[in-house]
Design a protein around this motif. Sequence first.
Motif, PDB file in Angstrom:
ATOM      1  N   GLU A  79       0.489  -1.274   0.439  1.00  0.00           N
ATOM      2  CA  GLU A  79       0.165   0.367   0.271  1.00  0.00           C
ATOM      3  C   GLU A  79       0.849   1.558  -0.157  1.00  0.00           C
ATOM      4  OE1 GLU A  79      -2.865   0.003  -0.865  1.00  0.00           O
ATOM      5  OE2 GLU A  79      -2.864  -2.013  -0.383  1.00  0.00           O
ATOM      6  N   SER A  80       2.078   1.231   0.670  1.00  0.00           N
ATOM      7  CA  SER A  80       2.634   2.513   0.509  1.00  0.00           C
ATOM      8  C   SER A  80       4.102   1.978   0.526  1.00  0.00           C
ATOM      9  CB  SER A  80       2.846   2.897   2.034  1.00  0.00           C
ATOM     10  OG  SER A  80       3.323   4.174   2.011  1.00  0.00           O
ATOM     11  N   ALA A  81       4.603   1.307  -0.002  1.00  0.00           N
ATOM     12  CA  ALA A  81       6.527   0.842  -0.433  1.00  0.00           C
ATOM     13  C   ALA A  81       7.318   1.479   0.105  1.00  0.00           C
ATOM     14  CB  ALA A  81       6.259   0.656  -1.884  1.00  0.00           C
ATOM     15  N   ILE A  82       8.535   0.634   1.010  1.00  0.00           N
ATOM     16  CA  ILE A  82       9.262   1.346   1.867  1.00  0.00           C
ATOM     17  C   ILE A  82      10.951   0.185   1.361  1.00  0.00           C
ATOM     18  CG2 ILE A  82       7.681   2.898   3.866  1.00  0.00           C
ATOM     19  CD1 ILE A  82       8.296  -0.331   5.314  1.00  0.00           C
ATOM     20  N   PRO A  83      11.696   0.913   1.646  1.00  0.00           N
ATOM     21  CA  PRO A  83      12.782   0.362   1.220  1.00  0.00           C
ATOM     22  C   PRO A  83      12.925  -0.723   1.585  1.00  0.00           C
ATOM     23  CG  PRO A  83      13.400   3.021   1.303  1.00  0.00           C
ATOM     24  CD  PRO A  83      11.804   2.561   2.227  1.00  0.00           C
ATOM     25  N   ASN A  84      13.117  -1.024   2.346  1.00  0.00           N
ATOM     26  CA  ASN A  84      13.025  -2.629   3.291  1.00  0.00           C
ATOM     27  C   ASN A  84      12.067  -3.719   3.074  1.00  0.00           C
ATOM     28  OD1 ASN A  84      10.853  -2.625   5.170  1.00  0.00           O
ATOM     29  ND2 ASN A  84      12.064  -2.543   6.806  1.00  0.00           N
ATOM     30  N   GLN A  85      11.152  -3.328   1.826  1.00  0.00           N
ATOM     31  CA  GLN A  85      10.320  -3.834   1.304  1.00  0.00           C
ATOM     32  C   GLN A  85      11.208  -4.583   0.306  1.00  0.00           C
ATOM     33  OE1 GLN A  85       6.628  -2.032   1.165  1.00  0.00           O
ATOM     34  NE2 GLN A  85       5.476  -3.820   2.652  1.00  0.00           N
ATOM     35  N   THR A  86      12.273  -3.959  -0.731  1.00  0.00           N
ATOM     36  CA  THR A  86      12.794  -4.499  -1.303  1.00  0.00           C
ATOM     37  C   THR A  86      14.086  -5.530  -1.224  1.00  0.00           C
ATOM     38  OG1 THR A  86      14.385  -2.081  -2.214  1.00  0.00           O
ATOM     39  CG2 THR A  86      15.338  -4.161  -2.921  1.00  0.00           C
ATOM     40  N   ALA A  87      12.924  -6.938  -2.622  1.00  0.00           N
ATOM     41  CA  ALA A  87      13.579  -7.888  -2.177  1.00  0.00           C
ATOM     42  C   ALA A  87      12.928  -8.806  -3.496  1.00  0.00           C
ATOM     43  CB  ALA A  87      12.330  -8.826  -1.156  1.00  0.00           C
ATOM     44  N   LEU A  88      13.096  -9.846  -4.024  1.00  0.00           N
ATOM     45  CA  LEU A  88      12.796 -11.185  -4.762  1.00  0.00           C
ATOM     46  C   LEU A  88      11.189 -11.158  -4.458  1.00  0.00           C
ATOM     47  CD1 LEU A  88      12.880 -12.178  -7.211  1.00  0.00           C
ATOM     48  CD2 LEU A  88      14.296 -13.883  -6.204  1.00  0.00           C
ATOM     49  N   TYR A  89      10.160 -11.400  -4.872  1.00  0.00           N
ATOM     50  CA  TYR A  89       9.106 -11.392  -4.610  1.00  0.00           C
ATOM     51  C   TYR A  89       8.485 -13.088  -5.530  1.00  0.00           C
ATOM     52  CZ  TYR A  89       8.364  -8.005  -1.187  1.00  0.00           C
ATOM     53  OH  TYR A  89       8.520  -7.062  -1.025  1.00  0.00           O
ATOM     54  N   PHE A  90       8.239 -14.250  -4.914  1.00  0.00           N
ATOM     55  CA  PHE A  90       8.058 -15.180  -5.130  1.00  0.00           C
ATOM     56  C   PHE A  90       6.173 -15.637  -4.993  1.00  0.00           C
ATOM     57  CE2 PHE A  90      11.327 -16.966  -7.134  1.00  0.00           C
ATOM     58  CZ  PHE A  90      12.594 -16.569  -6.844  1.00  0.00           C
ATOM     59  N   CYS A  91       5.615 -16.232  -5.976  1.00  0.00           N
ATOM     60  CA  CYS A  91       4.517 -16.953  -5.857  1.00  0.00           C
ATOM     61  C   CYS A  91       4.241 -18.474  -6.176  1.00  0.00           C
ATOM     62  CB  CYS A  91       3.442 -16.070  -7.055  1.00  0.00           C
ATOM     63  SG  CYS A  91       1.551 -17.206  -7.099  1.00  0.00           S
ATOM     64  N   ALA A  92       3.820 -18.925  -5.729  1.00  0.00           N
ATOM     65  CA  ALA A  92       3.649 -20.531  -5.702  1.00  0.00           C
ATOM     66  C   ALA A  92       2.359 -20.943  -5.510  1.00  0.00           C
ATOM     67  CB  ALA A  92       4.160 -21.044  -4.237  1.00  0.00           C
ATOM     68  N   THR A  93       1.866 -22.456  -5.745  1.00  0.00           N
ATOM     69  CA  THR A  93       0.722 -22.913  -5.774  1.00  0.00           C
ATOM     70  C   THR A  93       0.632 -24.163  -5.197  1.00  0.00           C
ATOM     71  OG1 THR A  93       0.507 -23.656  -8.100  1.00  0.00           O
ATOM     72  CG2 THR A  93       0.158 -21.572  -7.445  1.00  0.00           C
ATOM     73  N   SER A  94      -0.366 -25.248  -5.419  1.00  0.00           N
ATOM     74  CA  SER A  94      -0.594 -26.242  -4.790  1.00  0.00           C
ATOM     75  C   SER A  94      -1.774 -27.082  -4.879  1.00  0.00           C
ATOM     76  CB  SER A  94      -0.003 -26.309  -3.722  1.00  0.00           C
ATOM     77  OG  SER A  94      -0.203 -26.408  -2.045  1.00  0.00           O
ATOM     78  N   ARG A  97      -5.286 -31.608  -3.374  1.00  0.00           N
ATOM     79  CA  ARG A  97      -5.531 -32.987  -3.529  1.00  0.00           C
ATOM     80  C   ARG A  97      -4.931 -34.352  -4.533  1.00  0.00           C
ATOM     81  NH1 ARG A  97     -10.527 -30.370  -7.155  1.00  0.00           N
ATOM     82  NH2 ARG A  97      -7.664 -28.953  -7.651  1.00  0.00           N
ATOM     83  N   ALA A  98      -3.494 -33.886  -4.720  1.00  0.00           N
ATOM     84  CA  ALA A  98      -2.153 -34.605  -5.211  1.00  0.00           C
ATOM     85  C   ALA A  98      -1.881 -35.580  -4.470  1.00  0.00           C
ATOM     86  CB  ALA A  98      -1.516 -33.174  -4.852  1.00  0.00           C
ATOM     87  N   GLY A  99      -2.966 -36.791  -4.128  1.00  0.00           N
ATOM     88  CA  GLY A  99      -2.565 -38.245  -3.502  1.00  0.00           C
ATOM     89  C   GLY A  99      -1.911 -38.122  -2.309  1.00  0.00           C
ATOM     90  N   GLY A 100      -1.603 -37.037  -2.025  1.00  0.00           N
ATOM     91  CA  GLY A 100      -0.713 -36.749  -0.483  1.00  0.00           C
ATOM     92  C   GLY A 100       0.688 -36.562  -0.500  1.00  0.00           C
ATOM     93  N   GLN A 101       0.373 -35.708  -2.292  1.00  0.00           N
ATOM     94  CA  GLN A 101       1.912 -35.064  -2.360  1.00  0.00           C
ATOM     95  C   GLN A 101       2.016 -33.950  -2.911  1.00  0.00           C
ATOM     96  OE1 GLN A 101       5.413 -37.108  -4.144  1.00  0.00           O
ATOM     97  NE2 GLN A 101       4.309 -39.243  -4.578  1.00  0.00           N
ATOM     98  N   GLU A 102       2.121 -32.761  -2.139  1.00  0.00           N
ATOM     99  CA  GLU A 102       1.010 -31.547  -1.622  1.00  0.00           C
ATOM    100  C   GLU A 102       2.818 -30.495  -1.360  1.00  0.00           C
ATOM    101  OE1 GLU A 102      -1.008 -30.089   0.484  1.00  0.00           O
ATOM    102  OE2 GLU A 102      -1.399 -27.904  -0.589  1.00  0.00           O
ATOM    103  N   THR A 103       3.431 -30.592  -3.667  1.00  0.00           N
ATOM    104  CA  THR A 103       4.359 -29.978  -3.838  1.00  0.00           C
ATOM    105  C   THR A 103       3.962 -28.635  -4.216  1.00  0.00           C
ATOM    106  OG1 THR A 103       5.131 -31.886  -5.257  1.00  0.00           O
ATOM    107  CG2 THR A 103       6.011 -29.570  -5.765  1.00  0.00           C
ATOM    108  N   GLN A 104       4.146 -27.451  -4.247  1.00  0.00           N
ATOM    109  CA  GLN A 104       4.422 -25.949  -4.308  1.00  0.00           C
ATOM    110  C   GLN A 104       5.258 -25.792  -5.578  1.00  0.00           C
ATOM    111  OE1 GLN A 104       4.628 -22.365  -1.177  1.00  0.00           O
ATOM    112  NE2 GLN A 104       3.489 -24.910   0.009  1.00  0.00           N
ATOM    113  N   TYR A 105       4.401 -25.498  -6.286  1.00  0.00           N
ATOM    114  CA  TYR A 105       5.300 -25.018  -7.331  1.00  0.00           C
ATOM    115  C   TYR A 105       5.204 -23.329  -7.579  1.00  0.00           C
ATOM    116  CZ  TYR A 105       3.882 -29.619  -8.647  1.00  0.00           C
ATOM    117  OH  TYR A 105       4.228 -30.889  -9.247  1.00  0.00           O
ATOM    118  N   PHE A 106       6.959 -23.010  -7.858  1.00  0.00           N
ATOM    119  CA  PHE A 106       7.038 -21.602  -7.813  1.00  0.00           C
ATOM    120  C   PHE A 106       7.113 -20.705  -9.436  1.00  0.00           C
ATOM    121  CE2 PHE A 106       7.862 -20.607  -3.531  1.00  0.00           C
ATOM    122  CZ  PHE A 106       7.873 -21.794  -2.745  1.00  0.00           C
ATOM    123  N   GLY A 107       6.629 -19.935  -9.267  1.00  0.00           N
ATOM    124  CA  GLY A 107       6.380 -18.799 -10.301  1.00  0.00           C
ATOM    125  C   GLY A 107       8.445 -18.555 -10.410  1.00  0.00           C
ATOM    126  N   PRO A 108       8.008 -17.594 -11.359  1.00  0.00           N
ATOM    127  CA  PRO A 108       9.945 -17.138 -11.876  1.00  0.00           C
ATOM    128  C   PRO A 108      10.144 -15.676 -10.330  1.00  0.00           C
ATOM    129  CG  PRO A 108       8.377 -15.814 -13.390  1.00  0.00           C
ATOM    130  CD  PRO A 108       7.290 -17.106 -12.924  1.00  0.00           C
TER     131      PRO A 108
END
Lengths: 115, 111
Positions: A79-94, A97-108
């Motif tokens: 909402e109001s960016a500050i310098p210490n929010q400088t970082a690499l941000y990742f999105c992931a999905t899982s 229902r994946a048969g007990g193997q809930e792997t997370q998959y990451f964006g770039p």
Amino acid sequence: DADVTQTPRNRITKTGKRIMLECSQTKGHDRMYWYRQDPGLGLRLIYYSFDVKDINKGEISDGYSVSRQAQAKFSLSLESAIPNQTALYFCATSDPRAGGQETQYFGPGTRLLVL
Amino acid sequence: GIQVEQSPPDLILQEGANSTLRCNFSDSVNNLQWFHQNPWGQLINLFYIPSGTKQNGRLSATTVATERYSLLYISSSQTTDSGVYFCAVGGDKAAGNKLTFGGGTRVLVKP
């Protein structure tokens, strides 16, 4: 085409500006996540969503908000960016229902620099 | 929450060498993943391995859940193996598949 995409890939902004990072996925997964990575460190969880109506705070949610617009889209806002929010941000999905193997998959990732 | 520690923090290898990376965690887990972060920042899934042993080419991983550790083996290392290797674990299944990451092992493979 990539299953998990993030836009923008790089962003420079100024202190006090509002900024939105977007994540889209074509994997059909219900669960989506936002992580942050600071230089030389591992990832930390900001927010996560189990479905469109279920959004939860993670370890470091202060200063951030999210919106789950659809199963396939999960946006992160500063909402109001500050310098210490400088970082690499990742999105992931899982898929819980994946048969007990809930792997997370990451964006770039999105590199954000707050001046 | 769960604590995750990786060792060593840094590793320099000559091309062709073998190595073992370790991940210790402080509580029982229902999810454990190994990732490789390449020099461009991309996170690549290597293994989903909350228990047991898996192999994929020159990489293999073993998790001994009862003793709370996991090992990643890199054999015949190549320069393309350089990057940072992360272990991430998920604990309480009822609370969802939230991952806690270790600090990573930075690997440099020299030609």
